[in-house]
Design a protein around this motif. Structure first.
Motif, PDB file in Angstrom:
ATOM      1  N   ASP A  25     -49.965 -24.512  63.811  1.00 38.75           N
ATOM      2  CA  ASP A  25     -51.202 -23.764  63.595  1.00 38.75           C
ATOM      3  C   ASP A  25     -51.388 -23.427  62.117  1.00 38.75           C
ATOM      4  O   ASP A  25     -52.496 -23.499  61.589  1.00 38.75           O
ATOM      5  CB  ASP A  25     -51.221 -22.484  64.421  1.00 38.75           C
ATOM      6  N   HIS A  26     -50.309 -23.059  61.445  1.00 40.31           N
ATOM      7  CA  HIS A  26     -50.384 -22.704  60.029  1.00 40.31           C
ATOM      8  C   HIS A  26     -50.730 -23.920  59.169  1.00 40.31           C
ATOM      9  O   HIS A  26     -51.570 -23.836  58.271  1.00 40.31           O
ATOM     10  CB  HIS A  26     -49.068 -22.087  59.565  1.00 40.31           C
ATOM     11  N   ILE A  30     -56.272 -24.995  62.497  1.00 44.11           N
ATOM     12  CA  ILE A  30     -57.318 -25.067  63.515  1.00 44.11           C
ATOM     13  C   ILE A  30     -56.831 -24.416  64.796  1.00 44.11           C
ATOM     14  O   ILE A  30     -55.636 -24.265  65.018  1.00 44.11           O
ATOM     15  CB  ILE A  30     -57.768 -26.521  63.798  1.00 44.11           C
ATOM     16  N   ASP A  31     -57.788 -24.046  65.632  1.00 40.89           N
ATOM     17  CA  ASP A  31     -57.494 -23.390  66.898  1.00 40.89           C
ATOM     18  C   ASP A  31     -56.833 -24.365  67.869  1.00 40.89           C
ATOM     19  O   ASP A  31     -57.012 -25.578  67.777  1.00 40.89           O
ATOM     20  CB  ASP A  31     -58.804 -22.869  67.485  1.00 40.89           C
ATOM     21  N   ALA A  32     -56.079 -23.842  68.823  1.00 41.36           N
ATOM     22  CA  ALA A  32     -55.407 -24.690  69.807  1.00 41.36           C
ATOM     23  C   ALA A  32     -56.417 -25.466  70.650  1.00 41.36           C
ATOM     24  O   ALA A  32     -56.188 -26.638  70.978  1.00 41.36           O
ATOM     25  CB  ALA A  32     -54.510 -23.840  70.704  1.00 41.36           C
ATOM     26  N   GLY A  33     -57.537 -24.851  70.994  1.00 39.99           N
ATOM     27  CA  GLY A  33     -58.570 -25.545  71.765  1.00 39.99           C
ATOM     28  C   GLY A  33     -59.163 -26.711  70.997  1.00 39.99           C
ATOM     29  O   GLY A  33     -59.419 -27.781  71.558  1.00 39.99           O
ATOM     30  N   LEU A  38     -59.495 -32.560  69.836  1.00 45.38           N
ATOM     31  CA  LEU A  38     -59.261 -33.627  68.870  1.00 45.38           C
ATOM     32  C   LEU A  38     -58.310 -34.683  69.427  1.00 45.38           C
ATOM     33  O   LEU A  38     -58.594 -35.884  69.356  1.00 45.38           O
ATOM     34  CB  LEU A  38     -58.711 -33.038  67.571  1.00 45.38           C
ATOM     35  N   LEU A  39     -57.193 -34.245  69.977  1.00 48.87           N
ATOM     36  CA  LEU A  39     -56.243 -35.199  70.543  1.00 48.87           C
ATOM     37  C   LEU A  39     -56.827 -35.926  71.749  1.00 48.87           C
ATOM     38  O   LEU A  39     -56.592 -37.120  71.942  1.00 48.87           O
ATOM     39  CB  LEU A  39     -54.934 -34.490  70.925  1.00 48.87           C
ATOM     40  N   GLY A  40     -57.602 -35.223  72.566  1.00 48.82           N
ATOM     41  CA  GLY A  40     -58.256 -35.859  73.706  1.00 48.82           C
ATOM     42  C   GLY A  40     -59.225 -36.936  73.254  1.00 48.82           C
ATOM     43  O   GLY A  40     -59.290 -38.023  73.846  1.00 48.82           O
ATOM     44  N   ALA A  41     -59.978 -36.663  72.201  1.00 47.51           N
ATOM     45  CA  ALA A  41     -60.912 -37.652  71.671  1.00 47.51           C
ATOM     46  C   ALA A  41     -60.179 -38.874  71.140  1.00 47.51           C
ATOM     47  O   ALA A  41     -60.599 -40.012  71.373  1.00 47.51           O
ATOM     48  CB  ALA A  41     -61.758 -37.026  70.569  1.00 47.51           C
ATOM     49  N   VAL A  42     -59.071 -38.661  70.452  1.00 48.36           N
ATOM     50  CA  VAL A  42     -58.288 -39.787  69.938  1.00 48.36           C
ATOM     51  C   VAL A  42     -57.735 -40.619  71.085  1.00 48.36           C
ATOM     52  O   VAL A  42     -57.780 -41.858  71.044  1.00 48.36           O
ATOM     53  CB  VAL A  42     -57.150 -39.284  69.020  1.00 48.36           C
ATOM     54  N   ILE A  43     -57.242 -39.970  72.118  1.00 47.77           N
ATOM     55  CA  ILE A  43     -56.675 -40.681  73.261  1.00 47.77           C
ATOM     56  C   ILE A  43     -57.736 -41.521  73.956  1.00 47.77           C
ATOM     57  O   ILE A  43     -57.464 -42.632  74.412  1.00 47.77           O
ATOM     58  CB  ILE A  43     -56.012 -39.680  74.236  1.00 47.77           C
ATOM     59  N   VAL A  44     -58.960 -41.022  74.036  1.00 48.38           N
ATOM     60  CA  VAL A  44     -60.038 -41.769  74.702  1.00 48.38           C
ATOM     61  C   VAL A  44     -60.607 -42.842  73.780  1.00 48.38           C
ATOM     62  O   VAL A  44     -60.868 -43.967  74.213  1.00 48.38           O
ATOM     63  CB  VAL A  44     -61.137 -40.794  75.164  1.00 48.38           C
TER      64      VAL A  44
END
Length: 59
Positions: A25-26, A30-33, A38-44
């Motif tokens: 986080d530091h 960015i926020d965890a959500g 972001l990771l979901g978008a990359v995976i898709v």
């Protein structure tokens, strides 16, 4: 005789997970959500981009 290593019921050490989470986080700031999105978008998008490249190469 080898003794089993000390183990806890959690899949990861809670103190280690808290430390890693704070450091990530530091560093990213960015926020965890937002990170999940972001990771979901990359995976898709990665497989979709590969399929588009294969389709364009065949055409």
């Amino acid at each position: 005789m080898l003794l089993p290593l000390a183990h806890h019921s959690e899949p990861i050490d809670p103190d280690l997970w808290e430390w890693l989470s704070d450091k990530i986080d530091h560093v990213l700031g960015i926020d965890a959500g937002a990170m999940v999105l972001l990771l979901g978008a990359v995976i898709v998008l990665f497989p979709v981009a590969v399929m588009v490249l294969v389709w364009r190469r065949r055409a």
